[in-house]
Design a protein around this motif. Structure first.
Motif, PDB file in Angstrom:
ATOM      1  N   GLU A  60       0.862  -1.183   0.000  1.00  0.00           N
ATOM      2  CA  GLU A  60       0.000   0.000   0.000  1.00  0.00           C
ATOM      3  C   GLU A  60       0.895   1.227   0.000  1.00  0.00           C
ATOM      4  N   PHE A  61       0.443   2.270  -0.654  1.00  0.00           N
ATOM      5  CA  PHE A  61       1.217   3.502  -0.689  1.00  0.00           C
ATOM      6  C   PHE A  61       0.782   4.435   0.434  1.00  0.00           C
ATOM      7  N   ALA A  62       1.745   5.188   0.943  1.00  0.00           N
ATOM      8  CA  ALA A  62       1.438   6.185   1.973  1.00  0.00           C
ATOM      9  C   ALA A  62       1.929   7.542   1.485  1.00  0.00           C
ATOM     10  N   PHE A  63       1.202   8.588   1.869  1.00  0.00           N
ATOM     11  CA  PHE A  63       1.552   9.954   1.501  1.00  0.00           C
ATOM     12  C   PHE A  63       1.996  10.673   2.763  1.00  0.00           C
ATOM     13  N   ARG A  64       3.102  11.401   2.679  1.00  0.00           N
ATOM     14  CA  ARG A  64       3.611  12.084   3.856  1.00  0.00           C
ATOM     15  C   ARG A  64       3.950  13.515   3.479  1.00  0.00           C
ATOM     16  N   SER A  65       3.450  14.444   4.266  1.00  0.00           N
ATOM     17  CA  SER A  65       3.927  15.819   4.130  1.00  0.00           C
ATOM     18  C   SER A  65       3.827  16.423   5.528  1.00  0.00           C
ATOM     19  N   CYS A  66       3.904  17.742   5.662  1.00  0.00           N
ATOM     20  CA  CYS A  66       3.848  18.357   6.986  1.00  0.00           C
ATOM     21  C   CYS A  66       2.538  18.003   7.674  1.00  0.00           C
ATOM     22  N   ARG A  67       2.608  17.760   8.982  1.00  0.00           N
ATOM     23  CA  ARG A  67       1.405  17.396   9.741  1.00  0.00           C
ATOM     24  C   ARG A  67       0.639  18.616  10.238  1.00  0.00           C
ATOM     25  N   HIS A  68       1.214  19.778  10.052  1.00  0.00           N
ATOM     26  CA  HIS A  68       0.560  21.017  10.518  1.00  0.00           C
ATOM     27  C   HIS A  68       0.062  20.832  11.956  1.00  0.00           C
ATOM     28  N   CYS A  69       1.010  20.541  12.840  1.00  0.00           N
ATOM     29  CA  CYS A  69       0.705  20.183  14.233  1.00  0.00           C
ATOM     30  C   CYS A  69      -0.187  21.232  14.904  1.00  0.00           C
ATOM     31  N   GLU A  70      -1.021  20.745  15.814  1.00  0.00           N
ATOM     32  CA  GLU A  70      -1.845  21.657  16.624  1.00  0.00           C
ATOM     33  C   GLU A  70      -0.942  22.628  17.393  1.00  0.00           C
ATOM     34  N   ASP A  71       0.151  22.045  17.943  1.00  0.00           N
ATOM     35  CA  ASP A  71       1.072  22.858  18.741  1.00  0.00           C
ATOM     36  C   ASP A  71       2.486  22.637  18.182  1.00  0.00           C
ATOM     37  N   PRO A  72       2.809  23.283  17.053  1.00  0.00           N
ATOM     38  CA  PRO A  72       4.054  22.939  16.343  1.00  0.00           C
ATOM     39  C   PRO A  72       5.317  23.365  17.089  1.00  0.00           C
ATOM     40  N   PHE A  73       6.332  22.510  17.044  1.00  0.00           N
ATOM     41  CA  PHE A  73       7.629  22.827  17.646  1.00  0.00           C
ATOM     42  C   PHE A  73       8.384  23.857  16.802  1.00  0.00           C
ATOM     43  N   ASN A  88      16.081  25.303   0.915  1.00  0.00           N
ATOM     44  CA  ASN A  88      16.081  25.623  -0.517  1.00  0.00           C
ATOM     45  C   ASN A  88      17.418  26.282  -0.850  1.00  0.00           C
ATOM     46  N   SER A  89      18.256  25.560  -1.581  1.00  0.00           N
ATOM     47  CA  SER A  89      19.626  26.044  -1.802  1.00  0.00           C
ATOM     48  C   SER A  89      19.659  27.211  -2.788  1.00  0.00           C
ATOM     49  N   GLU A  90      18.556  27.486  -3.480  1.00  0.00           N
ATOM     50  CA  GLU A  90      18.539  28.633  -4.384  1.00  0.00           C
ATOM     51  C   GLU A  90      18.199  29.920  -3.642  1.00  0.00           C
ATOM     52  N   SER A  91      17.207  29.824  -2.734  1.00  0.00           N
ATOM     53  CA  SER A  91      16.785  31.029  -2.007  1.00  0.00           C
ATOM     54  C   SER A  91      17.494  31.144  -0.661  1.00  0.00           C
ATOM     55  N   ASN A  92      18.194  30.058  -0.270  1.00  0.00           N
ATOM     56  CA  ASN A  92      18.844  29.987   1.047  1.00  0.00           C
ATOM     57  C   ASN A  92      17.845  30.197   2.186  1.00  0.00           C
ATOM     58  N   LYS A  93      16.671  29.653   2.018  1.00  0.00           N
ATOM     59  CA  LYS A  93      15.633  29.774   3.046  1.00  0.00           C
ATOM     60  C   LYS A  93      14.987  28.409   3.270  1.00  0.00           C
ATOM     61  N   ALA A  94      14.220  28.353   4.376  1.00  0.00           N
ATOM     62  CA  ALA A  94      13.488  27.119   4.656  1.00  0.00           C
ATOM     63  C   ALA A  94      12.222  27.091   3.804  1.00  0.00           C
ATOM     64  N   VAL A  95      11.811  25.891   3.463  1.00  0.00           N
ATOM     65  CA  VAL A  95      10.584  25.757   2.685  1.00  0.00           C
ATOM     66  C   VAL A  95       9.852  24.524   3.203  1.00  0.00           C
ATOM     67  N   LYS A  96       8.549  24.593   3.230  1.00  0.00           N
ATOM     68  CA  LYS A  96       7.772  23.432   3.690  1.00  0.00           C
ATOM     69  C   LYS A  96       6.387  23.455   3.080  1.00  0.00           C
ATOM     70  N   CYS A  97       5.681  22.366   3.240  1.00  0.00           N
ATOM     71  CA  CYS A  97       4.309  22.267   2.741  1.00  0.00           C
ATOM     72  C   CYS A  97       3.432  23.276   3.486  1.00  0.00           C
ATOM     73  N   ASP A  98       2.708  24.091   2.716  1.00  0.00           N
ATOM     74  CA  ASP A  98       1.733  24.989   3.348  1.00  0.00           C
ATOM     75  C   ASP A  98       0.357  24.783   2.716  1.00  0.00           C
TER      76      ASP A  98
END
Lengths: 150, 704
Positions: free
Chosen positions: A53-66, A109-119
């Motif tokens: 079975e396939f699983a999909f994973r991206s940011c969990r958008h935590c209720e109380d994110p670290f 992101n090595s082009e922008s030198n910034k963090a990037v994540k699923c939004d």
């Protein structure tokens, strides 16, 4: 409470990894970061048919994110609808967020030198559209689910 | 301000309808056409902008400076390049006649302009890659139904059971078709998958047969035997629309499930279970006759047997079965004009012998590999110029070394492509085509339940000095005095000329990106299918008149495939959903997802030769060796090793793809003319290779 979630109907998923590139190209990311991932367990024989079975994973958008409190510039934020996102202008690329996240979700992101994540492609959501991975999923296996209080 | 452009994808030859969003001259978003695909697109489709941006492809016309394949190129202007090619063509024409020119292009809707150019020149030698792909399936279908392989569409969505022999339908990834399969499964349909290994398709199947390589035909014959024995076929349909049923029944008399189980290495019980299921599910059972079936020496007959099963089901022209592909004419509409209709009808025989020496093959594109014989021997006449349009013979045909030897007899090799093909790298001139996002294409007719016209529109202007195919061909035609056959100066004029008989205009494409030529799909009256089968008898010919006239049997007695010698394996190949064979290996984004292929090898076989999962192995055949990582798995037959086709490229300017992974076709030494004599397809799975643990596995740590 988080308003959205992305759900994968693994019966329909064919493991084509399209979502990973739909996401990446929508965000204009270079070689390197992937903001979502399709994975599967090793094949196991079920009634004579090797299956998985396939699983999909991206940011969990935590209720109380670290990742949010640890961000020194306040670039990492949580919206009212629960979406955790990086405000690119404020991000200095220190990647403290990635260290704080138990799953290492924020990527560099090595082009922008910034963090990037699923939004959840919030610009698209705000325009009444679906995230890139959902919109273009090859078999329509990914769905954007809107949570409701019961 | 974002602009929205309807177009057609060009990352692979499925050519999905797409919608592209453009801002400030750059592509910002591509999705599948909502009207046809509801947005669906595969990974390759999303990677289009990376193709445009890729600096490692030809970005202006190039003429070879050093020896062939040396990789020394002189960038020239289009004027210069087209003058150069036209001069060379003129020279060949004067010395050897126009027929000494061979042109080959990708099949499908855009071949028209290349075909027209070849014929206008005076050469009958237009070809394509199909003898390494679907020729066996095409000829098998013609011999049975009198219709080619695209004569039917498969209504998979409404089927109750889909039976696939080596057709890895979900990884080969035609999104519209894949969605039909998933819809069928969602609706409770069953799927049976037969292959030498487990695949992305097989994991969704209800029944899985891991057969010994090369035994598909045996299993298909056994299904015919058992279904006839169980009377699980449509006797009324068979009586009404077929010939030769008695002969077929007699032929399969000894092909029992017990026999096939032994031959294929599967359980007899499972074959009986499948037969029982088919009995329940018929007539809405589709036996896929194969797509790329240039594999084994009996692949033609295997495909023919699978289509015999379709006929036995009586699944023709019903929902959930094989439906006649309808063209504009079936709905009383006019189709678009074709350039090939303007060019002169030629009587000169083809140099590949199709139509002369090989009367049983359909002329159409002929068989490309046979032209190498003409190049090498000068018989029936010499071939001195080769133009390949988006066709890379070195990637799709076996033994590039043998191909190069034959091509060395040619005076002109031209490659028209968006990227460096391996053939292009060896050629004399590269005419770089603009990528599909930067070029317009001819209007295409797509047959189907509801036929439609569709158009590729360039989303952005070419980012480098590249041009669209029609402009390139027109430029050559003008220089060669063939202007009259190409009545246009630009794509706008060509579209208008194409559309003239239809009464449609460009504005009709604006709403959806295509024009549907039928309101509602209509099926033919199933009581009146007479004349629809274009065989000599007008029926479905289990016993083919044409085959017997040409001295071939309608069913070949089954021969058990050879087992590989000790320490060797049968090399089989396939594809992944990430790459379109050799075209995409160097695409930066797709390369990141799948930078190299591996060699699948059965766990027990691997342990016998001391290979562990992840080891580098040397794969050899004759003088050729490739080194690649082994993927040790239980889910491949011990006689076979498998790899994804298209890797092992040797073009230094493609830094990502250069020597990444292994190439199956380079290992097929001496196989260039190993053809199925009846089907015309090459036998691409008839090579045995040796596999050894490579010396490239580190044994010592000698660094600090």
């Amino acid at each position: 409470m988080n308003k959205y979630a992305i759900y994968l109907n693994s019966r329909r998923c064919i493991g084509c990894h399209g979502c990973e590139l739909h996401c990446k190209t929508n965000k204009g990311l270079p070689v390197g970061p992937f903001l979502c991932e399709i994975s599967h367990e090793p094949l196991k024989s079920v009634k004579g048919v090797p299956k998985t079975e396939f699983a999909f994973r991206s940011c969990r958008h935590c209720e109380d994110p670290f990742c949010v409190p640890v961000c020194p510039t306040g670039a990492m934020q949580k919206r009212e609808d629960g979406i955790v996102f990086v405000e690119q202008e404020k991000c200095i690329g220190c990647m403290a967020c990635a260290g704080a996240c138990p799953w290492g979700i924020p990527q560099y992101n090595s082009e922008s030198n910034k963090a990037v994540k699923c939004d959840y492609c919030m610009d698209r959501i705000d325009a009444g559209l679906k995230p890139a991975c959902v919109t273009k999923c090859t078999t329509h296996a990914l769905k954007l689910v809107t949570m409701q209080e019961l | 301000m974002r602009k929205s452009v309807w177009s057609m994808c060009g990352m692979c030859t499925v050519r999905c309808p797409i919608r592209v969003e453009v801002e400030d001259g750059a592509v910002k978003w591509i999705e599948g056409n909502q009207h046809l695909l509801k947005g669906a697109l595969c990974a390759k489709g999303s990677a289009g902008p990376a193709l445009v941006a890729d600096q490692e492809r030809p970005r202006q016309p190039l003429i070879r400076k050093g020896g062939r394949g040396a990789g020394r190129w002189e960038p020239v202007s289009w004027e210069f390049a087209l003058d150069y090619v036209a001069d060379k063509i003129r020279g060949i024409k004067e010395r050897y006649g126009a027929q000494a020119i061979l042109a080959s292009s990708r099949g499908g809707p855009f071949q028209d302009v290349v075909k027209a150019f070849t014929h206008a020149l005076g050469s009958p030698n237009y070809s394509n890659h199909d003898s390494s792909c679907g020729r066996n399936v095409h000829h098998a279908s013609l011999s049975l139904f009198g219709l080619g392989r695209k004569g039917f569409i498969y209504d998979i969505k409404n089927a109750r059971h889909l039976v696939l022999f080596g057709r890895n339908i979900l990884a080969s990834l035609r999104p519209a078709e894949v969605n039909q399969v998933m819809d069928m499964l969602d609706n409770g349909g069953r799927m049976t998958y037969v292959d030498v290994r487990q695949t992305l398709t097989g994991i969704k199947a209800d029944n899985f047969f891991q057969v010994r390589p090369g035994t598909d035909y045996a299993l298909a014959l056994a299904l015919i035997h058992e279904l006839i024995k169980a009377r699980a076929y449509d006797a009324g349909f068979v009586e009404r629309y077929t010939t030769g049923f008695a002969e077929l029944s007699a032929f399969v008399e000894n092909c029992s499930a017990e026999w096939a189980a032994k031959e294929c290495g599967v359980k007899e019980k499972n074959i009986h279970e499948l037969v029982a299921q088919i009995g329940e599910d018929r007539p809405r059972v589709i036996f896929h006759p194969g797509w790329m079936l240039s594999r084994y020496r009996d692949s033609f007959y295997a495909s023919r047997a699978l289509n015999c099963l379709n006929a036995l089901m009586g699944n023709i022209e019903i929902e959930g079965g094989l439906i006649f592909a309808k063209g504009p004419g079936d709905y009383g509409k006019k189709g678009v004009r074709s350039l090939a209709d303007l060019s002169p009808k030629l009587t000169i025989p083809r140099a590949d012998g199709v139509g002369e020496e090989y009367k049983h093959f359909e002329k159409g594109p002929g068989l490309f590999h046979l032209f190498y014989k003409a190049m090498a021997t000068g018989k029936p006449y010499p071939i001195k110029g080769v133009i390949c349009v988006r066709h890379d013979p070195f990637t799709c045909f076996p033994d590039p070394a043998a191909q190069k030897e034959a091509l060395d007899n040619c005076d002109l090799l031209v490659s028209v492509d968006t990227h460096y093909s391996e053939f292009g790298w060896y050629s004399d001139v590269i005419l770089p085509e603009a990528t599909y996002l930067e070029r317009d294409s001819m209007i295409a007719v797509q047959k189907g339940l509801k036929p439609r016209l569709i158009k590729r529109n360039k989303a952005i202007e070419p980012q480098s000095d590249t041009a669209c195919l029609c402009t390139i061909i027109k430029g050559l035609a003008r220089r060669l005095g063939l202007d009259e056959y190409f009545p246009f100066n630009n794509l706008q004029e060509l579209w208008a000329w194409q559309l003239e008989p239809t009464g449609l205009g460009l504005q009709d494409f604006e709403q959806k990106g295509f024009v549907e030529l039928a309101e509602k799909p209509v099926l033919f009256d199933r009581e009146k299918l007479d004349g629809k089968f274009k065989t000599p008898s007008g029926k479905i010919e289990f016993s083919s008149q044409k085959l017997s006239e040409c001295g071939f049997p309608s069913w070949k007695p089954y021969e058990s495939p050879e087992r590989p010698p000790k320490g060797q394996f049968r090399l089989v190949f396939g594809r992944s959903p990430i790459h379109a064979h050799g075209h995409t290996i160097n695409n930066p984004l797709l390369n990141e997802m799948m930078p190299e292929n591996s060699l699948w090898i059965n766990s027990k076989a691997a342990s016998r030769i001391g290979v562990n999962d992840g080891d580098m192995v040397d794969v050899s055949s004759g003088p050729v060796t490739s080194t690649v990582r082994a993927r040790v798995t239980d889910f491949i037959h011990p006689e076979a090793v498998y790899t994804v086709h298209g890797f092992g490229r040797q073009i230094p300017l493609q830094t990502r793809a250069y020597h990444a992974g292994m190439s199956d076709q380079k290992l097929m030494v001496g196989q260039l003319q190993n053809m199925d004599p009846v089907g015309g397809g090459l036998n691409l799975c008839e090579t045995f290779v040796s596999v050894r643990r490579s010396s490239k596995n580190p044994q010592r740590k000698v660094e600090l």
